[in-house]
Motif scaffolding. Structure first.
Motif, mmCIF file in Angstrom:
data_model
loop_
_atom_site.group_PDB
_atom_site.id
_atom_site.type_symbol
_atom_site.label_atom_id
_atom_site.label_comp_id
_atom_site.label_asym_id
_atom_site.label_seq_id
_atom_site.Cartn_x
_atom_site.Cartn_y
_atom_site.Cartn_z
ATOM 1 N N UNK A 486 0.832 -1.206 0.000
ATOM 2 C CA UNK A 486 0.000 0.000 0.000
ATOM 3 C C UNK A 486 0.863 1.249 0.000
ATOM 4 N N UNK A 487 0.280 2.360 -0.420
ATOM 5 C CA UNK A 487 0.986 3.627 -0.406
ATOM 6 C C UNK A 487 2.104 3.703 -1.413
ATOM 7 N N UNK A 488 1.990 2.975 -2.548
ATOM 8 C CA UNK A 488 2.980 2.959 -3.627
ATOM 9 C C UNK A 488 4.301 2.314 -3.206
ATOM 10 N N UNK A 489 4.324 1.727 -2.006
ATOM 11 C CA UNK A 489 5.551 1.069 -1.550
ATOM 12 C C UNK A 489 5.694 -0.302 -2.219
ATOM 13 N N UNK A 490 6.897 -0.876 -2.125
ATOM 14 C CA UNK A 490 7.137 -2.193 -2.699
ATOM 15 C C UNK A 490 8.107 -2.949 -1.795
ATOM 16 N N UNK A 491 7.881 -4.265 -1.657
ATOM 17 C CA UNK A 491 8.761 -5.119 -0.862
ATOM 18 C C UNK A 491 9.607 -5.977 -1.788
ATOM 19 N N UNK A 492 10.885 -6.111 -1.455
ATOM 20 C CA UNK A 492 11.813 -6.976 -2.174
ATOM 21 C C UNK A 492 12.212 -8.111 -1.242
ATOM 22 N N UNK A 493 12.158 -9.341 -1.744
ATOM 23 C CA UNK A 493 12.464 -10.511 -0.926
ATOM 24 C C UNK A 493 13.451 -11.396 -1.675
ATOM 25 N N UNK A 494 14.462 -11.865 -0.956
ATOM 26 C CA UNK A 494 15.358 -12.898 -1.473
ATOM 27 C C UNK A 494 15.559 -13.909 -0.353
ATOM 28 N N UNK A 495 15.441 -15.219 -0.678
ATOM 29 C CA UNK A 495 15.596 -16.250 0.346
ATOM 30 C C UNK A 495 16.321 -17.472 -0.184
ATOM 31 N N UNK A 496 16.742 -18.309 0.728
ATOM 32 C CA UNK A 496 17.511 -19.505 0.366
ATOM 33 C C UNK A 496 17.195 -20.601 1.365
ATOM 34 N N UNK A 497 16.629 -21.706 0.872
ATOM 35 C CA UNK A 497 16.369 -22.881 1.711
ATOM 36 C C UNK A 497 17.561 -23.827 1.596
ATOM 37 N N UNK A 498 18.055 -24.296 2.713
ATOM 38 C CA UNK A 498 19.189 -25.214 2.713
ATOM 39 C C UNK A 498 18.780 -26.533 2.076
ATOM 40 N N UNK A 499 19.683 -27.104 1.260
ATOM 41 C CA UNK A 499 19.428 -28.404 0.654
ATOM 42 C C UNK A 499 19.047 -28.273 -0.802
ATOM 43 N N UNK A 500 18.808 -29.437 -1.422
ATOM 44 C CA UNK A 500 18.472 -29.491 -2.836
ATOM 45 C C UNK A 500 17.364 -30.515 -3.044
ATOM 46 N N UNK A 501 16.727 -30.428 -4.181
ATOM 47 C CA UNK A 501 15.721 -31.415 -4.543
ATOM 48 C C UNK A 501 14.305 -30.921 -4.322
ATOM 49 N N UNK A 502 13.379 -31.856 -4.453
ATOM 50 C CA UNK A 502 11.963 -31.505 -4.410
ATOM 51 C C UNK A 502 11.576 -30.918 -3.055
ATOM 52 N N UNK A 503 12.117 -31.474 -1.969
ATOM 53 C CA UNK A 503 11.741 -30.970 -0.653
ATOM 54 C C UNK A 503 12.169 -29.527 -0.477
ATOM 55 N N UNK A 504 13.391 -29.188 -0.955
ATOM 56 C CA UNK A 504 13.848 -27.806 -0.857
ATOM 57 C C UNK A 504 12.947 -26.882 -1.668
ATOM 58 N N UNK A 505 12.545 -27.329 -2.876
ATOM 59 C CA UNK A 505 11.670 -26.509 -3.707
ATOM 60 C C UNK A 505 10.306 -26.333 -3.054
ATOM 61 N N UNK A 506 9.770 -27.419 -2.477
ATOM 62 C CA UNK A 506 8.466 -27.334 -1.825
ATOM 63 C C UNK A 506 8.524 -26.408 -0.614
ATOM 64 N N UNK A 507 9.595 -26.518 0.172
ATOM 65 C CA UNK A 507 9.746 -25.636 1.328
ATOM 66 C C UNK A 507 9.861 -24.188 0.887
ATOM 67 N N UNK A 508 10.622 -23.968 -0.186
ATOM 68 C CA UNK A 508 10.732 -22.610 -0.729
ATOM 69 C C UNK A 508 9.360 -22.062 -1.085
ATOM 70 N N UNK A 783 -16.316 -1.844 -1.765
ATOM 71 C CA UNK A 783 -16.984 -2.155 -3.031
ATOM 72 C C UNK A 783 -16.553 -1.220 -4.145
ATOM 73 N N UNK A 784 -16.248 0.030 -3.833
ATOM 74 C CA UNK A 784 -15.961 1.035 -4.853
ATOM 75 C C UNK A 784 -14.477 1.152 -5.211
ATOM 76 N N UNK A 785 -13.605 0.566 -4.407
ATOM 77 C CA UNK A 785 -12.160 0.638 -4.684
ATOM 78 C C UNK A 785 -11.631 -0.758 -5.008
ATOM 79 N N UNK A 786 -10.405 -0.778 -5.531
ATOM 80 C CA UNK A 786 -9.825 -2.088 -5.879
ATOM 81 C C UNK A 786 -9.085 -2.714 -4.703
ATOM 82 N N UNK A 787 -8.986 -1.970 -3.624
ATOM 83 C CA UNK A 787 -8.365 -2.529 -2.432
ATOM 84 C C UNK A 787 -8.335 -1.523 -1.308
ATOM 85 N N UNK A 788 -8.388 -2.039 -0.092
ATOM 86 C CA UNK A 788 -8.258 -1.173 1.081
ATOM 87 C C UNK A 788 -7.626 -1.987 2.194
ATOM 88 N N UNK A 789 -7.138 -1.271 3.211
ATOM 89 C CA UNK A 789 -6.511 -1.968 4.321
ATOM 90 C C UNK A 789 -5.973 -1.004 5.345
#
Length: 808
Positions: A486-508, A783-789
């Motif tokens: 909201x308020x024209x702000x934006x969040x940036x996220x970067x993350x890393x799950x330890x390990x490899x394979x399907x479980x790591x992807x699912x956890x991500x 009802x009249x706006x596309x979002x509120x909070x």
């Protein structure tokens, strides 16, 4: 005491040799650790005249002469064997000097000495020379005697057999004249060394002798021979055929080499090529590896061996000839193998098949595969070994080994060796196949979870990259996201799950969904990471009933929120690498954001850092796979990144490419996620702010002020809805909130209306009953706006509503 025996004559001439041995020809006695005689044989009686009952149980010292070896017991201490002469007393009283051999024995708790001495020693006879001559001739090893001129004088029977020549035919010839091979010249050089130094010499030689089908390997000893005066008079050559031992060692070396070289990666074609490379030239002249097409993509092939004609894809080949000119099937091509072909037979029978190429076999092949028959004739194929590739009960394909340069045909030992190295490759290929299936699944899952395209927002210009890890490491759990707030702000996220394979992807995927959910609540970065940490702990403990996970889950995360109105950026991280900041003047710094613990430790706090960014600043977020690998530590990676970011760059996509090409010389060993954002700022012409007096009469003034501002922005069409939103939000703030109250309009890609007050109590929608006078305002806004909070701020809260702008 037990001793050796010697025959009275020159040796046995036939069977029943034990009957010709005179056991009494050796005197044997046993003396225990206390010097007491415990055994006495007939030979001892013959030598000293005592019968066994007269000696056994008594001290052996009484058999020694008074003057003979007074310190014999001390001399024997610590020895396992002793030999020398001893003066003994005969029963009739005379002294007898004999040669004595003593063996120390320790077994089953017993500690004694075995004493042996021949009753009589055979004297040299004129017949001894003939005896030695016959022994030389009948020796089981290849032996020949050469004079100082290196001319053969004598050769034994085995030498005649090996050379295919009689002694008479070889006498007077040199080694180089008997055997035409480079190894014979080296042998003569070593013979000269033996004569020159007077010392024995050793060498190994591999040569193809006339009359023999294949090359043989020999261990050769060359011993200088001297006369009675010590003068050198010749060289004795003794050679042992060690071909079988050599081949056995070579097979072991090949198996060991195969175990080290095959399966170095989880790449299926490369693993097949490693098998072909290992086998050429030490085992075969030409090798092909063909796999069933059904295993491509990681799928399981049909159960049981295939029968009849078989279609297979050529995945690897190798030859002693450059370019594999023998090959009929190009790499990657699916070819048909007739039912009677060697490869198809081995698959159908489920066992290795050796086929010797005969004219009849080639004639038969002319009818089914004329091109293969022509190549076999052209290159002289004479022996083929086909080995089915099987792993975990599944048939994967076939490895075919062929010989056309080396003359030896494949034999049973070769079959076992081919089976051994092929089995190794089959397991590795099956691992690669299974891994490919899991990797493809993980990549598909991960790609479906990562943003397919970045959302529209006006606060930042953004470029991103995601690179999965190399095939050997496997797909990991790195991710990034861009979340409009909201308020024209934006969040940036970067993350890393330890390990490899399907479980790591699912956890991500779960963590990314959780971050989006928490971001929608507009939590500050440090609070968001705290909630995310709690979630990871619940997942690790199996608290999520929908999909419990076993064991610990390790993850790192960095969360940043940028406000283009205030140009403030708030950052918090959970064990993640620090972000880089490039200011408009080109200065590069890595932000000192408190590290925070990795997600999943639980109970430890996270801290946020807030900074003001100049418009046009570059914010770089990344995972550790970009800056750290097996051959470079993180400090070196950070330094390289600083150098790249210090270069002038106006295009974010080019910046991403420069970072990847500089920091990742090859396919990364870990996943890499990269997010590069350039900040924008909303100037005063796009933001309007008014303080609101705590008086209900101020609501009308705020509506008028908002309409005037919309008119200045050219947004008159939005006036009706904006008046309603301003009226409702300002009224609620005055009625239920606390001063100070403020109204703000933000004109960006949407129109945002924000009302802040000093209360932390958030409003909520409710259903108004028929005769209620209030309770419908927020419902109308929704009802009249596309979002509120609503979102919390340090000194209260902000209620916001966002409208889509009218289309031009």
């Amino acid at each position: 005491m037990i001793g050796s025996a010697s025959a009275r004559d020159g040796g046995p001439s036939g069977g029943g040799s034990r009957e010709r041995v005179d056991e009494a020809a050796t005197a044997r006695a046993v003396v225990d650790g206390h010097g007491v005689v415990t055994a006495w044989n007939e030979g001892a009686r013959r030598l000293l005249g005592y019968r066994a009952p007269e000696v056994i149980g008594r001290s052996g010292a009484r058999l020694l002469s008074d003057t003979a070896h007074p310190h014999l017991a001390d001399a024997l201490t610590g020895l396992r064997r002793w030999s020398g002469t001893a003066t003994l007393l005969h029963r009739d009283g005379h002294r007898l000097t004999v040669g004595l051999l003593a063996h120390h024995r320790e077994s089953d708790g017993e500690d004694d000495w075995l004493l042996v001495s021949p009753v009589t020693r055979p004297a040299a006879t004129p017949q001894d020379d003939a005896f030695v001559r016959r022994s030389f001739a009948q020796a089981p090893y290849t032996m020949a005697l050469y004079d100082t001129g290196l001319r053969l004088r004598w050769a034994n029977g085995d030498m005649e057999r090996v050379m295919g020549l009689s002694e008479a035919e070889m006498r007077g010839l040199r080694v180089t004249e008997i055997v035409l091979d480079p190894e014979s010249e080296r042998t003569e050089e070593v013979m000269r060394a033996a004569l020159r130094t007077g010392r024995p010499q050793e060498l190994g030689a591999a040569l193809h002798l006339a009359g023999h089908e294949r090359e043989s390997v020999w261990s050769v000893s060359l011993v200088p021979v001297r006369d009675s005066g010590g003068l050198l008079e010749g060289v004795l050559l003794s050679a042992h055929d060690v071909t079988e031992q050599y081949l056995a060692r070579q097979r072991l070396v090949l198996v060991d080499d195969a175990s080290r070289r095959i399966g170095s990666t989880l790449d299926l074609p490369r693993t097949a090529q490693e098998l072909a490379d290992v086998a050429v030239p030490r085992f075969a002249d030409f090798v092909t590896v063909d796999l069933l097409p059904s295993i491509e993509g990681g799928e399981d092939p049909p159960q049981g061996p295939p029968h009849g004609p078989v279609k297979m894809r050529r995945v690897a080949s190798q030859s002693v000839l450059e370019g594999c000119p023998e090959a009929v099937v190009p790499h990657g091509t699916v070819a048909n193998y007739p039912e009677r072909s060697t490869a198809a037979r081995s698959l159908a029978e489920g066992r290795p098949v050796i086929e010797h190429i005969t004219p009849a076999a080639l004639a038969d092949l002319d009818r089914t595969a004329p091109q293969r028959a022509a190549r076999m004739r052209q290159f002289g194929f004479h022996s083929v070994l086909a080995v089915p590739m099987r792993a975990r009960g599944l048939t994967l394909g076939v490895a075919t080994f062929s010989r056309h340069r080396r003359p030896q045909r494949f034999e049973q030992d070769d079959l076992l060796l081919g089976q051994e190295i092929t089995a190794r490759a089959a397991v590795c290929i099956d691992n690669a196949r299974r891994y490919t299936r899991e990797r493809d699944t993980s990549l598909t899952l991960q790609n479906s979870l990562l943003p397919q395209q970045l959302p529209e927002q006006a606060a930042l210009d953004i470029a991103s990259r995601y690179l999965p890890a190399s095939a050997r490491a496997g797909v990991g759990g790195d991710w990034f996201d861009v979340i409009p707030l909201s308020g024209a702000r934006v969040a940036l996220v970067v993350g890393d799950v330890v390990g490899h394979g399907i479980q790591a992807s699912a956890t991500m995927g779960r963590l990314r969904t959780a971050v989006r959910t928490l971001a929608d609540v507009d939590l500050p970065p440090d609070e968001l990471l705290t909630h995310l940490d709690d979630l990871v702990n619940r997942l690790a403990g199996g608290g999520d009933a929908t999909a419990p996970l076993d064991g610990d889950i390790g993850a790192t995360c960095l969360y940043a929120v940028y406000d283009p109105v205030s140009r403030h950026c708030t950052v918090a991280r959970a064990g993640h690498p620090v972000p880089a900041l490039v200011t408009p003047d080109g200065t590069v710094e890595f932000l000192g954001v408190p590290a925070g613990p990795p997600l999943g430790l639980g109970g430890l706090p996270f801290e946020s850092t807030e900074l003001e960014l100049a418009e046009g600043s570059l914010l770089v977020l990344y995972t550790d796979g970009l800056v750290e690998n097996r051959v470079r530590d993180i400090d070196e990676g950070i330094a390289a990144m600083r150098e790249v970011l210090g270069r002038p760059a106006h295009d974010l996509e080019a910046t991403c490419d420069d970072l990847l090409s500089t920091l990742l010389a090859d396919r990364p060993s870990d996943d890499v996620a990269l997010l590069v954002a350039r900040t924008r700022a909303l100037d005063a012409s796009h933001v309007a702010t008014w303080p609101v007096p705590p008086d209900p009469a101020a609501v009308a003034e705020m509506r008028k002020a908002a309409c005037r501002q919309l008119s200045e922005w050219g947004l008159d069409e939005a006036a009706f809805v904006t008046e309603l939103v301003v009226s409702e939000l300002v009224t609620n703030a005055i009625r239920y909130g606390r001063p100070p109250v403020e109204l703000r309009l933000i004109y960006d890609r949407t129109l945002v209306c924000e009302v802040s007050d000093g209360s932390t109590t958030a409003p909520h929608l409710r259903r108004a009953r028929t005769f209620d006078e209030g309770g419908r305002g927020l419902l109308l806004v929704a009802q009249l706006t596309q979002g509120w909070g609503t979102r919390q701020i340090p000194n209260g809260k902000i209620i916001w509503a966002e409208q889509a702008l009218p289309a031009d």
